[in-house]
Design a protein around this motif. Structure first.
Motif, PDB file in Angstrom:
ATOM      1  N   PHE A 265     -35.751  19.257  -2.482  1.00 22.25           N
ATOM      2  CA  PHE A 265     -35.269  19.766  -3.773  1.00 22.25           C
ATOM      3  C   PHE A 265     -36.435  20.189  -4.668  1.00 22.25           C
ATOM      4  CE2 PHE A 265     -30.960  17.275  -3.934  1.00 22.25           C
ATOM      5  CZ  PHE A 265     -30.386  18.233  -3.120  1.00 22.25           C
ATOM      6  N   TRP A 266     -37.464  19.340  -4.763  1.00 23.88           N
ATOM      7  CA  TRP A 266     -38.622  19.666  -5.598  1.00 23.88           C
ATOM      8  C   TRP A 266     -39.355  20.883  -5.054  1.00 23.88           C
ATOM      9  CZ3 TRP A 266     -38.611  18.165 -10.288  1.00 23.88           C
ATOM     10  CH2 TRP A 266     -38.177  16.888 -10.675  1.00 23.88           C
ATOM     11  N   GLN A 267     -39.464  20.995  -3.727  1.00 23.26           N
ATOM     12  CA  GLN A 267     -40.068  22.189  -3.127  1.00 23.26           C
ATOM     13  C   GLN A 267     -39.325  23.444  -3.573  1.00 23.26           C
ATOM     14  OE1 GLN A 267     -39.935  21.805   1.162  1.00 23.26           O
ATOM     15  NE2 GLN A 267     -42.067  21.157   1.304  1.00 23.26           N
ATOM     16  N   ALA A 268     -38.002  23.392  -3.487  1.00 21.89           N
ATOM     17  CA  ALA A 268     -37.183  24.560  -3.809  1.00 21.89           C
ATOM     18  C   ALA A 268     -37.281  24.923  -5.286  1.00 21.89           C
ATOM     19  CB  ALA A 268     -35.727  24.292  -3.423  1.00 21.89           C
ATOM     20  N   GLU A 269     -37.281  23.913  -6.148  1.00 23.04           N
ATOM     21  CA  GLU A 269     -37.314  24.191  -7.585  1.00 23.04           C
ATOM     22  C   GLU A 269     -38.648  24.790  -8.027  1.00 23.04           C
ATOM     23  OE1 GLU A 269     -35.461  21.599 -10.570  1.00 23.04           O
ATOM     24  OE2 GLU A 269     -37.433  21.397 -11.507  1.00 23.04           O
ATOM     25  N   ARG A 270     -39.734  24.356  -7.427  1.00 22.81           N
ATOM     26  CA  ARG A 270     -41.074  24.704  -7.918  1.00 22.81           C
ATOM     27  C   ARG A 270     -41.662  25.971  -7.291  1.00 22.81           C
ATOM     28  NH1 ARG A 270     -43.054  18.386  -7.498  1.00 22.81           N
ATOM     29  NH2 ARG A 270     -42.347  17.728  -9.578  1.00 22.81           N
ATOM     30  N   ASN A 271     -40.966  26.564  -6.323  1.00 21.74           N
ATOM     31  CA  ASN A 271     -41.537  27.711  -5.622  1.00 21.74           C
ATOM     32  C   ASN A 271     -40.539  28.867  -5.540  1.00 21.74           C
ATOM     33  OD1 ASN A 271     -44.215  26.578  -4.350  1.00 21.74           O
ATOM     34  ND2 ASN A 271     -42.666  24.992  -4.013  1.00 21.74           N
ATOM     35  N   PRO A 272     -41.045  30.113  -5.634  1.00 26.26           N
ATOM     36  CA  PRO A 272     -40.157  31.281  -5.512  1.00 26.26           C
ATOM     37  C   PRO A 272     -39.416  31.251  -4.180  1.00 26.26           C
ATOM     38  CG  PRO A 272     -42.333  31.935  -6.302  1.00 26.26           C
ATOM     39  CD  PRO A 272     -42.445  30.496  -5.891  1.00 26.26           C
ATOM     40  N   GLN A 273     -38.149  31.628  -4.206  1.00 24.57           N
ATOM     41  CA  GLN A 273     -37.316  31.522  -3.010  1.00 24.57           C
ATOM     42  C   GLN A 273     -37.740  32.483  -1.902  1.00 24.57           C
ATOM     43  OE1 GLN A 273     -34.764  28.914  -2.655  1.00 24.57           O
ATOM     44  NE2 GLN A 273     -36.409  28.464  -4.094  1.00 24.57           N
ATOM     45  N   ASN A 274     -38.411  33.598  -2.261  1.00 30.10           N
ATOM     46  CA  ASN A 274     -38.838  34.530  -1.217  1.00 30.10           C
ATOM     47  C   ASN A 274     -39.986  33.979  -0.373  1.00 30.10           C
ATOM     48  OD1 ASN A 274     -41.040  34.760  -2.939  1.00 30.10           O
ATOM     49  ND2 ASN A 274     -40.598  36.878  -3.550  1.00 30.10           N
TER      50      ASN A 274
END
Length: 431
Positions: A265-274
């Motif tokens: 979850f933290w990875q996804a929130e903190r980094n652009p999805q592309n």
């Protein structure tokens, strides 16, 4: 990983079929709605691969934050005020208003704190729920585990049942929703907020008053978040869970799959999805291992929904375990792509011949689809607690189910494999 049952197609199929199961069951349950939670609701485990997690929500009971106007809540609902001065992410429940009709379970779990307040004891609540009689004679109950009441039917069908109360905590959800982020989208953020929260009967392990405390959770919202992870993010999550289970092998849940979920979850929130594309899988797996190592070193990992709650607090991790796991994870990070060979399931899939592997993968997928369809059809054929086994669709699903198992049996025999029986084949295919 797709051939092992972690691809997008089967993942989406599972999510929808468990939603259908919940809907069908809840149309027959009048007072205790059932919600499939955990890895089954997320579509990330095969039928027999892990326990099935169920949330049973007691109706006509609501827990609210301070400042909520009780006059906006129906008189038919029992209301508890949340005292959040306990450890972050936990609360105590003070009786604010009784409903006209009383729940025996709730009534028997009420305590006077000697200061004029009536509190709902999480420990007594679990005692009451544990003693609740079951109508299923095939159900075997097991020792309580945290807020869960584990049960099983047969050798492989294990369930963790958690009883919960609805919780209205707009300030907590507002703080989560207002964070600056790359993910989830504003629309998904609002959906998670609309799904609300629950409290379950478990206090902070090191609290003097843990028997009176409840934990705040967002089960349905978190399932929605996992279901909106990209294929790469979901596969990183699955592989991190495999690493914990097959490489670290914690003995007393010092590290759980829930820790892995929060890392992703933290990875996804903190980094652009592309940045989460198929070829970046190993990068994000390495990043996840790094985050896990940091959590073990510092004994700190913020809960995604309530960052003030430390998921590593009171983990029971010993210095010896800590040192060993740090060394193991450091070695894994240095191995690069070869790290996946540490996982038996992945290793066997890599060394298997491509054609048989593809054939077994297709049969495994069909078998699981049939199993889920059979499960849901049984719920629709349930009349007064008895399944109408003469239903034509149910019989046709069962017929094809046996046919697929016999095809697998024949091929295994031709390849010189030791085959016990069709039930054994099914359990091995769907674990």
């Amino acid at each position: 990983m797709t051939r092992l049952g972690y691809g997008e197609q089967i993942r989406r199929w599972r999510v929808e079929k468990y939603k259908v199961f919940d809907s069908s069951m809840n149309s027959q349950l009048s007072n205790v709605p059932l919600i499939t939670a955990g890895s089954k609701a997320e579509g990330l485990t095969c039928f027999y691969e892990s326990d099935r997690d169920f949330l049973f929500v007691l109706e006509r009971i609501l827990c609210v934050e301070a400042g909520i106007n009780l006059h906006t809540i129906s008189d038919g609902i029992c209301v508890f005020r949340m005292d959040t001065s306990a450890y972050s992410g936990h609360c105590r429940l003070l009786l604010e208003r009784q409903a006209r009709t009383h729940s025996k379970v709730i009534h028997n779990a009420l305590c006077d704190n000697g200061q004029g307040d009536i509190l709902l004891s999480s420990s007594l609540f679990l005692d009451e729920m544990s003693a609740y009689p079951s109508t299923d004679s095939a159900l075997v109950r097991h020792e309580r585990a945290g807020p869960s009441l584990p049960t099983s039917i047969g050798r492989e069908l294990h369930s963790d049942r958690v009883c919960a109360l609805r919780c209205h905590c707009p300030s907590i959800l507002k703080r989560w929703a207002s964070r600056s982020r790359h993910w989830p989208s504003p629309v998904l953020v609002q959906k998670v907020v609309s799904l609300g929260a629950y409290v379950t009967a478990v206090g902070f392990k090191e609290s003097e008053y843990k028997h009176m405390e409840w934990r705040i959770g967002f089960n349905t919202g978190e399932s929605e978040l996992v279901n909106n992870l990209s294929e790469t993010q979901a596969k990183v999550y699955v592989m991190l869970k495999m690493i914990v289970k097959d490489v670290l092998r914690p003995s007393k849940k010092e590290i759980t799959s829930y820790v892995m979920k929060n890392i992703v979850f933290w990875q996804a929130e903190r980094n652009p999805q592309n940045m989460f594309y198929a070829q970046s899988f190993l990068h994000w797996l390495h990043d996840g291992l790094k985050a896990l190592r940091t959590a073990i070193v510092t004994q700190q990992l913020s809960y995604y929904m309530i960052p003030e709650r430390n998921l590593m607090a009171a983990s029971g991790l010993t210095y010896r375990q800590q040192s060993h796991w740090i060394e193991v994870i450091t070695d894994m990070m240095a191995e690069g792509p070869r790290v996946i060979l540490r996982l038996p399931k992945i290793r066997m899939a890599i060394v298997a011949s491509p054609e048989p592997m593809l054939w077994y993968s297709m049969k495994r997928m069909e078998l699981e689809m049939l199993e889920l369809e059979y499960m849901n059809r049984m719920t629709t054929c349930l009349v007064n607690g008895v399944v109408e086994m003469t239903d034509a669709i149910l019989q046709e699903i069962g017929r094809r189910h046996v046919e697929v198992l016999m095809e697998i049996d024949q091929r295994m025999t031709e390849e010189g494999c030791a085959v016990n029986d069709l039930t054994d084949i099914e359990e091995r295919m769907l674990k």
